[in-house]
Design an enzyme around this catalytic site. Sequence first.
Site, short mmCIF file in Angstrom:
data_model
loop_
_atom_site.label_atom_id
_atom_site.label_comp_id
_atom_site.label_asym_id
_atom_site.label_seq_id
_atom_site.Cartn_x
_atom_site.Cartn_y
_atom_site.Cartn_z
N HIS A 150 -50.16 -37.76 -27.85
CA HIS A 150 -50.29 -38.97 -27.04
C HIS A 150 -51.71 -39.03 -26.46
O HIS A 150 -52.31 -38.01 -26.13
CB HIS A 150 -49.25 -38.97 -25.91
N GLU A 201 -51.69 -46.40 -30.85
CA GLU A 201 -51.84 -46.70 -29.43
C GLU A 201 -53.32 -46.68 -29.07
O GLU A 201 -53.87 -45.62 -28.76
CB GLU A 201 -51.10 -45.67 -28.57
P1 13P Z 1 -48.05 -48.71 -21.51
O1 13P Z 1 -46.92 -49.45 -22.18
O2 13P Z 1 -47.77 -48.43 -20.07
O3 13P Z 1 -49.36 -49.34 -21.78
O4 13P Z 1 -48.10 -47.25 -22.19
C1 13P Z 1 -48.05 -47.14 -23.57
C2 13P Z 1 -47.85 -45.73 -23.93
O5 13P Z 1 -48.67 -44.89 -23.62
C3 13P Z 1 -46.62 -45.36 -24.63
O6 13P Z 1 -46.68 -44.05 -25.10
#
Ligand code: 13P
Length: 248
Positions: free
Chosen positions: A95, A167
């Site tokens: 992550h 992400e």
């Molecule tokens: P947010 O939805 O708070 O932007 O976070 C995304 C995330 O890091 C999911 O792993």
Amino acid sequence: MKKLYLFGNWKMYLGHEESVALARDLKKQLSALSVKATMAIFPSAISLLAVKEELDGVASVGPQNVYWVEKGGYTGEISAMMYRQAGCQFALVGHSERRHVFKESNAEVRQKFEAVLNAEMTPVLCVGETMPERKDDRVEEVIEAQLRSAFMDLAWPKGRSLIIAYEPVWAVGTGESCDPSEAERVAAVIYKFVGALLDGVEPTVLYGGSVRSDNVAKYCAEPHLSGVLVGGASTKASTWLEIVSAVK
Ligand code: 13P
């Protein structure tokens, strides 16, 4: 029709009692919604088992992070195998908060990724670029390096599932989401890289970064995206149920 994945990463947002209460509330309300998607929640380690029990039958749970050695003198760590033995099916690996806040290198992410595979869980490998990397036109380069490091010389276990969460770091927890068509462009690139690096393996690609009920359907409709990994909006019953309803 493609299979849909709705994953919620609760990060370190909720205390134990809040986690259990939210899980209980979700179970009640989700059962009524008859959701067709595969749902998984990633609670804090301390609440994982209790949340698992509460969500039984509506969602699975998984860890936000793992350690790669199975057992031993590693104070404070929890291994992938231990999570597997506790009944987890999915595990987040790499992550952006692990990579950027805790300075996890691609090499460490690789060890965790392999440990999750060895523990027979499905890895949810998170990849994504920072804003300076995007501005320098290095999105593909950064993502390819993250994928290459995770997969290099790996004998892929035949028939195993692989989930990649795109992400973009600049979209995580900022309220600034990535344009769905751009997320789709990057998802297609990820799909191609994974196929080339892992000899034709077809990953499930999710988008994460400021997903809300008003944008979730757009991501899910993109051809290379099969769902979302949600942070903040997954930590309240109202916002999570709105997301689920928006794609139902
Ligand atoms: P947010 O939805 O708070 O932007 O976070 C995304 C995330 O890091 C999911 O792993």
